[in-house]
Design a protein around this motif. Structure first.
Motif, mmCIF file in Angstrom:
data_model
loop_
_atom_site.group_PDB
_atom_site.id
_atom_site.type_symbol
_atom_site.label_atom_id
_atom_site.label_comp_id
_atom_site.label_asym_id
_atom_site.label_seq_id
_atom_site.Cartn_x
_atom_site.Cartn_y
_atom_site.Cartn_z
ATOM 1 N N PRO A 86 10.212 -1.734 0.439
ATOM 2 C CA PRO A 86 11.478 -1.881 -0.289
ATOM 3 C C PRO A 86 11.351 -1.919 -1.801
ATOM 4 N N GLY A 87 10.156 -2.144 -2.333
ATOM 5 C CA GLY A 87 10.011 -2.182 -3.782
ATOM 6 C C GLY A 87 10.080 -0.831 -4.452
ATOM 7 N N SER A 128 9.065 1.302 -11.870
ATOM 8 C CA SER A 128 9.756 1.570 -10.607
ATOM 9 C C SER A 128 8.832 1.688 -9.398
ATOM 10 N N CYS A 129 7.512 1.650 -9.619
ATOM 11 C CA CYS A 129 6.527 1.545 -8.528
ATOM 12 C C CYS A 129 5.545 0.441 -8.918
ATOM 13 N N ARG A 130 6.047 -0.738 -9.082
ATOM 14 C CA ARG A 130 5.340 -1.832 -9.747
ATOM 15 C C ARG A 130 3.990 -2.160 -9.103
ATOM 16 N N THR A 185 8.088 -6.596 -3.094
ATOM 17 C CA THR A 185 8.594 -5.670 -4.101
ATOM 18 C C THR A 185 7.500 -4.958 -4.880
ATOM 19 N N ASP A 186 6.242 -5.293 -4.666
ATOM 20 C CA ASP A 186 5.162 -4.534 -5.290
ATOM 21 C C ASP A 186 4.936 -3.255 -4.483
ATOM 22 N N VAL A 187 4.608 -2.192 -5.189
ATOM 23 C CA VAL A 187 4.444 -0.889 -4.544
ATOM 24 C C VAL A 187 2.983 -0.480 -4.464
ATOM 25 N N VAL A 188 2.213 -0.749 -5.523
ATOM 26 C CA VAL A 188 0.788 -0.403 -5.515
ATOM 27 C C VAL A 188 -0.033 -1.650 -5.829
#
Length: 534
Positions: free
Chosen positions: A282-283, A469-471, A481-484
């Protein structure tokens, strides 16, 4: 079969393509939606003025209506050419404050503190002043002083000193605070984009293949592993496969868009757009933020030495074209945003919270609107905005623009800093050094706090630095909410990393190209280390 497929030929993509292909046993493909960077408007520093007008080599995105901007839709241009936005920007070389990177590390990202990243800034840089504790002297990216700074730019620096601010000859050295002339990413009177610095010298490598006009439509996955890319080129749908990794470098607006088009993102949003979920994350697309900016414009009808649209101004530009074509000298070596600084909007601020860019020309609507005559402009941007927005999908068509909502001025403190900055610039421009140029501020009637707030909501917009936007972060928090992670691997996926400004946990207090270049230099080392460990 390639070892690495790189999506996006911008600053990060060009760095990765060059560094990874240094090993002749590694096969690398770089896909860029736009064309090559051969255009004279890209190579000539002052060509940015016409690029802004024509939209050449750019995605001309727009935000959704912004409540903080009185319902206006902001402009969101991004580079669509080899070099990406480094081929269409103002070439200002600034890195940020040490605390920016220490904050990244403190958010659960080991290895991203200032002491960790400074060696990568230095490795990338070839500074014309030479190497020292803060600068590199033999890197691919050429950084230099302006060939011929405009007298008005020098006067602006003098006026800021007269207003009580310190002069600073190096914003990337011992301290950032102060005013001065910017160093720029140029070499021999031409733009030194990421493509020019990293990619062009190595296009002959047999293990590096560059695809231009290649618009990636989705990342191919199998059992939550990236195995290839699908892209459109010359009207045909094509695929490339990898035995290693897919490296997503499409920027803060299009990297999350492409993840979502590939089924990686918030399940509810994917479902609403008719996309099957590969991985619920979801992030993706959250935490978008940008440097909100306003431009103070002064009309100086009698200052014919300033850039302007008039018989005198057009004649000067014609001479500049002649000089640049002859030996890459003269007026058109200007990046236009020649001077500026990093200042505190009020004395109690612990660090500079504003950045200024001085332009010796009148600037309106991102340079797309003609203002006749002569004058000058000063950009004022908030370095650490509190407002956060998002990137979402506008359907499943990969050619549709993303749904961009930076939420500009959504936080009251951003408005307050911007308003203080606008008043600060008025104080600078009233000093003797700038008063000598004459002129009249076009927005002079806005004096009260309410009038200034209305003015800012009617005119503020981006200064072209979307991030977040891809934190990057450790993941595993309640909202996921973290992406990488700290090695830029997409959480929950294998063989897939994001390497661009979208991973920044918080925006750097500066222009973003230098930090994005650093980020990719560090990512190249991580990729080599991880490959060696199997």
């Amino acid at each position: 079969m390639f070892d690495y497929l790189i999506i996006g030929g911008g600053a990060a993509g060009c760095v990765l393509a060059a560094r990874l292909s240094e090993d002749p046993a590694i096969h690398v493909a770089l896909l860029e939606s736009g064309p090559s960077d051969h255009s004279a408007l890209v190579q000539c520093p002052s060509g940015i003025a016409l690029l802004a007008r024509t939209g050449q080599a750019q995605w001309r995105f727009a935000t959704v209506p912004q409540p903080g901007l009185n319902g206006r839709c902001g402009y969101q241009p991004r580079g669509r050419v080899l070099g990406g936005s480094s081929s269409v920007n103002a070439m200002v070389y600034t890195r940020g404050q040490p605390g920016d990177f220490d904050f990244w590390a403190a958010q659960g990202n080991p290895g991203w503190g200032y002491a960790d990243v400074l060696p990568y800034f230095k490795r990338a840089e070839s500074n014309s002043r030479g190497a020292d504790a803060w600068h590199g002297g033999d890197g691919p990216l050429h950084v230099t002083d302006l060939q011929q700074p405009h007298p008005a730019s020098q006067a602006f620096v003098q006026a800021a000193v007269q207003a009580g601010f310190a002069a600073n000859a190096d914003f990337n050295g011992a301290r950032q605070e102060g005013v001065g002339l910017y160093q720029v990413m140029q070499k021999d009177g031409e733009r030194c984009s990421a493509a020019k610095a990293y990619l062009t010298p190595h296009l002959g490598r047999p293990n590096l293949q560059v695809f231009t006009g290649a618009h990636t439509s989705r990342i191919l996955t199998q059992n939550r592993r990236a195995v290839g890319v699908e892209f459109m080129q010359d009207g045909q749908l094509k695929q490339l496969r990898t035995q290693g990794e897919v490296l997503l470098c499409a920027g803060a607006l299009q990297s999350p868009q492409l993840l979502m088009l590939s089924g990686i993102g918030d399940h509810a949003q994917l479902l609403a757009n008719g996309i099957a979920t590969v991985h619920h994350l979801p992030g993706v697309g959250q935490h978008l933020h940008d440097h909100v900016d306003v431009v103070q414009v002064v009309k100086a009808a009698h200052a014919k030495d300033l850039w302007g649209i008039s018989p005198t101004g057009i004649a000067r530009i014609a001479r500049g074209v002649r000089d640049w074509r002859r030996d890459r000298s003269g007026l058109l070596t200007s990046n236009l945003a020649e001077a500026g600084g990093f200042l505190k909007s009020q004395p109690m601020e612990p660090q500079p919270d504003l950045q200024l860019h001085f332009v010796p020309a009148q600037l309106a609507d991102h340079g797309r609107k003609t203002l006749w005559g002569h004058g000058y402009s000063v950009h004022i941007c908030v370095l650490q905005p509190a407002s956060r927005g998002s990137v979402r999908l506008n359907g499943k068509d990969p050619l549709a623009p993303p749904h961009i909502d930076p939420n500009f001025l959504g936080a009251l403190e951003d408005m307050e800093r911007l308003r203080r900055g606008f008043q600060l610039v008025r104080r600078i421009c009233a000093q003797p050094a700038m008063a000598a140029w004459g002129g009249h501020e076009r927005s002079a009637r806005a004096r009260s706090e309410l009038e200034l707030e209305l003015l800012l909501r009617e005119t503020a917009d981006t200064v072209y630095h979307p991030v977040g936007s891809c934190r990057m972060g450790p993941g595993g928090n309640g909202e996921h909410t973290d992406v990488v992670d700290a090695r830029l691997r997409v959480h929950g996926m294998a063989g897939l990393r994001v390497v661009d400004a979208s991973v920044m946990p918080r925006i750097v207090s500066a222009n973003t190209t230098a930090a994005t270049t650093m980020l990719a230099e560090k990512a190249a080392d991580m990729l080599r280390e991880d490959a060696a460990q199997g």
